[in-house]
Design a protein around this motif. Structure first.
Motif, short mmCIF file in Angstrom:
data_model
loop_
_atom_site.label_atom_id
_atom_site.label_comp_id
_atom_site.label_asym_id
_atom_site.label_seq_id
_atom_site.Cartn_x
_atom_site.Cartn_y
_atom_site.Cartn_z
N UNK A 1 43.92 50.08 42.72
CA UNK A 1 43.36 48.81 43.17
C UNK A 1 44.48 47.81 43.45
N UNK A 2 44.25 46.95 44.45
CA UNK A 2 45.21 45.88 44.76
C UNK A 2 44.92 44.74 43.79
N UNK A 3 45.59 44.77 42.63
CA UNK A 3 45.28 43.83 41.54
C UNK A 3 46.14 42.58 41.64
N UNK A 4 45.49 41.43 41.61
CA UNK A 4 46.17 40.15 41.56
C UNK A 4 45.84 39.49 40.23
N UNK A 5 46.86 39.03 39.53
CA UNK A 5 46.62 38.30 38.28
C UNK A 5 47.04 36.85 38.46
N UNK A 6 46.12 35.95 38.22
CA UNK A 6 46.35 34.52 38.41
C UNK A 6 46.26 33.78 37.08
N UNK A 7 46.49 32.48 37.12
CA UNK A 7 46.55 31.70 35.89
C UNK A 7 45.21 31.40 35.27
N UNK A 8 44.13 31.41 36.05
CA UNK A 8 42.81 31.08 35.51
C UNK A 8 41.70 31.73 36.31
N UNK A 9 40.55 31.90 35.67
CA UNK A 9 39.42 32.55 36.34
C UNK A 9 38.90 31.74 37.51
N UNK A 10 39.00 30.43 37.43
CA UNK A 10 38.52 29.59 38.53
C UNK A 10 39.30 29.86 39.81
N UNK A 11 40.59 30.21 39.66
CA UNK A 11 41.39 30.56 40.84
C UNK A 11 40.90 31.86 41.45
N UNK A 12 40.57 32.83 40.59
CA UNK A 12 40.01 34.09 41.08
C UNK A 12 38.67 33.86 41.79
N UNK A 13 37.88 32.97 41.24
CA UNK A 13 36.56 32.71 41.82
C UNK A 13 36.70 32.10 43.21
N UNK A 14 37.67 31.23 43.38
CA UNK A 14 37.92 30.65 44.70
C UNK A 14 38.29 31.76 45.69
N UNK A 15 39.13 32.70 45.24
CA UNK A 15 39.51 33.82 46.09
C UNK A 15 38.33 34.70 46.44
N UNK A 16 37.42 34.89 45.49
CA UNK A 16 36.23 35.69 45.74
C UNK A 16 35.32 35.01 46.77
N UNK A 17 35.20 33.71 46.65
CA UNK A 17 34.33 32.96 47.57
C UNK A 17 34.88 32.95 48.99
N UNK A 18 36.20 32.80 49.13
CA UNK A 18 36.78 32.76 50.48
C UNK A 18 37.19 34.14 50.99
N UNK A 19 36.82 35.18 50.25
CA UNK A 19 36.98 36.58 50.65
C UNK A 19 38.43 37.06 50.69
N UNK A 20 39.31 36.36 49.98
CA UNK A 20 40.68 36.87 49.87
C UNK A 20 40.79 37.94 48.79
N UNK A 21 39.77 38.03 47.92
CA UNK A 21 39.64 39.14 46.98
C UNK A 21 38.20 39.65 47.04
N UNK A 22 38.00 40.90 46.60
CA UNK A 22 36.68 41.52 46.70
C UNK A 22 35.90 41.48 45.40
N UNK A 23 36.60 41.33 44.28
CA UNK A 23 35.92 41.33 42.98
C UNK A 23 36.77 40.60 41.95
N UNK A 24 36.10 40.05 40.98
CA UNK A 24 36.73 39.41 39.83
C UNK A 24 36.31 40.20 38.60
N UNK A 25 37.26 40.59 37.79
CA UNK A 25 36.91 41.35 36.59
C UNK A 25 37.32 40.61 35.33
N UNK A 26 36.41 40.57 34.41
CA UNK A 26 36.63 40.09 33.05
C UNK A 26 35.36 40.43 32.27
#
Length: 277
Positions: A170-195
């Motif tokens: 998987x193309x895994x990106x690790x960011x500083x907070x879940x809210x940043x991942x959620x923004x990426x999920x909404x704008x389609x720069x990532x496909x899924x958020x896992x936690x």
């Protein structure tokens, strides 16, 4: 006469300085450990339903409710609590440095972490899951992530689990907070958020996110949440475990779960047995 006056003034100043120093030392002693005026507790600030600092400066979530209950059992009212943000990658360091008395921050108990900190609990059983967009149809199992962009948070067990076991390609990106991942999920720069599913349910239940995302419903791991205390502080660990037992028996645990997760239609597990070892 002037010389005597100067000597008298210097003597008075010396006495005042010593008095102030003694008072300051006494104040420090009174604030240390249990029984002081304040208690510093570590939580997450960006996890709706679990640990969230709202725009108006309030703190909400299941972990906040649990920590407030425990603090009360330790002799501190809600007004005596100072909440401190504890990012996943910094939790062990903050406990070791004495920056916080204990941490209640979706803190999964693992053997590796137990080498550095002690855990009271567990007080909640979550499972690793995926949050995906409502229109996503290409992710139905963990292996599907091998061709997808996945986001998680630096220092989380979820990110390591995916990398090591579930979807190593998987193309895994690790960011500083879940809210940043959620923004990426909404704008389609990532496909899924896992936690953990509890955290994902909290995000999905927020008014601004309702209808946009869904949980994949995969139980990818067992995550037992514990309350982290400084390594070797068995006295505090024992007191917290006693408070958690009381929280379960008097119905407060169930009340806290319902208050924070019911809107997400989250199927949570029963309260886990507390490890008193």
């Amino acid at each position: 006469m002037k010389l005597r006056a100067r000597k008298a003034t210097a003597a008075i100043a010396s006495v005042l300085t010593l008095s102030l120093a003694a008072t300051a030392c006494g104040s420090d002693d009174g604030d240390s450990g249990s029984g002081g005026d304040k208690i510093v507790i570590g939580i997450k600030f960006d996890q709706p339903g679990v640990g969230l600092k709202t725009k108006d400066g309030k703190y909400t979530g299941f972990d906040v409710d649990v920590a407030t209950y425990v603090a009360k059992e330790l002799g501190y009212d809600a007004k005596d609590i100072e909440w401190k943000q504890t990012p996943s990658a910094q939790r062990e360091t903050m406990l070791a440095n004495g920056d916080v008395e204990f941490i209640t921050a979706s803190y999964s108990i693992t053997d590796k972490r137990k080498e550095k900190v002690d855990f009271a609990g567990p007080y909640f059983l979550a499972h690793q899951d995926l949050l995906i967009r409502n229109d996503e149809t290409g992710i139905t199992k963990a292996e599907d992530l091998n061709s997808k962009k996945l986001c998680s948070v630096t220092g989380s067990t979820s990110a390591q689990n995916v990398k090591d076991e579930l979807a190593p390609k998987a193309d895994l990106q690790t960011l500083g907070g879940y809210s940043e991942c959620l923004t990426g999920l909404e704008n389609k720069s990532v496909d899924a958020l896992t936690t953990d599913d509890a955290i994902l349910a909290g995000y999905a239940s927020q008014p601004e996110h309702q209808g946009k995302f869904k949980l994949a419903g995969l139980k990818l791991s067992d995550e037992n949440y514990g309350i982290g205390v400084k390594k070797g502080n068995s006295d505090l660990k024992g007191k917290i475990n006693k408070a958690l037992e009381k929280m379960k028996s008097d119905g407060s645990w169930e009340k806290f779960v319902q208050a924070n997760f019911s809107k997400a239609n989250y199927k949570y597990e029963p309260a886990p047995a507390i490890d008193a070892s």
